[in-house]
Design a protein around this motif. Structure first.
Motif, short mmCIF file in Angstrom:
data_model
loop_
_atom_site.label_atom_id
_atom_site.label_comp_id
_atom_site.label_asym_id
_atom_site.label_seq_id
_atom_site.Cartn_x
_atom_site.Cartn_y
_atom_site.Cartn_z
N UNK A 64 9.67 2.64 16.91
CA UNK A 64 10.09 1.92 18.10
C UNK A 64 11.19 0.92 17.77
N UNK A 65 11.26 0.48 16.53
CA UNK A 65 12.29 -0.48 16.12
C UNK A 65 13.69 0.08 16.24
N UNK A 66 13.84 1.38 16.03
CA UNK A 66 15.17 1.99 16.16
C UNK A 66 15.67 1.90 17.60
N UNK A 67 14.80 2.21 18.53
CA UNK A 67 15.18 2.12 19.94
C UNK A 67 15.48 0.67 20.32
N UNK A 68 14.60 -0.25 19.89
CA UNK A 68 14.76 -1.66 20.24
C UNK A 68 16.04 -2.25 19.64
N UNK A 69 16.37 -1.85 18.42
CA UNK A 69 17.59 -2.32 17.79
C UNK A 69 18.81 -1.91 18.60
#
Length: 109
Positions: A64-69
């Motif tokens: 999910x961090x990739x999307x949030x970044x």
């Protein structure tokens, strides 16, 4: 280092940035090695289950961090400073939590 460089507008030379990257990867390797042993300290018989169960949360955060970044960068005009500030805040919160609650005493057999 990254937060001060980004927030202060400091431009790093290639060699300086490369050195910081190498040190960060080295610190991560040491952290991963220590965390892997921690599950065996808690329980020798259940260590694989403990390690696997806690890894689920890391995989969810990483995915999910990739999307949030990407979302955060688009919201801030591709400025990395808020991203670095968020990373520093999360890392400091993790450091405080780890130091407050970690105990390597055997819990399970």
């Amino acid at each position: 280092c990254l937060l001060s460089a980004g927030a202060g507008g400091l431009q790093l030379e290639r060699d300086e940035a490369e050195a910081l990257f190498v040190v960060a990867v080295g610190c991560q390797a040491g952290s991963a090695a220590g965390y892997g042993c921690g599950a065996q300290d808690i329980s020798t018989r259940l260590s694989s289950l403990i390690y696997g169960g806690t890894s689920v949360f890391a995989v969810i955060a990483g995915a999910s961090g990739q999307y949030f970044t990407g979302w955060l960068l688009e919201q801030n005009g591709r400025d990395f400073t808020p991203m670095f500030a968020l990373v520093v805040a999360v890392e400091l919160a993790g450091l405080v939590a780890w130091n407050r609650w970690w105990d390597s005493e055997r819990v399970f057999e």
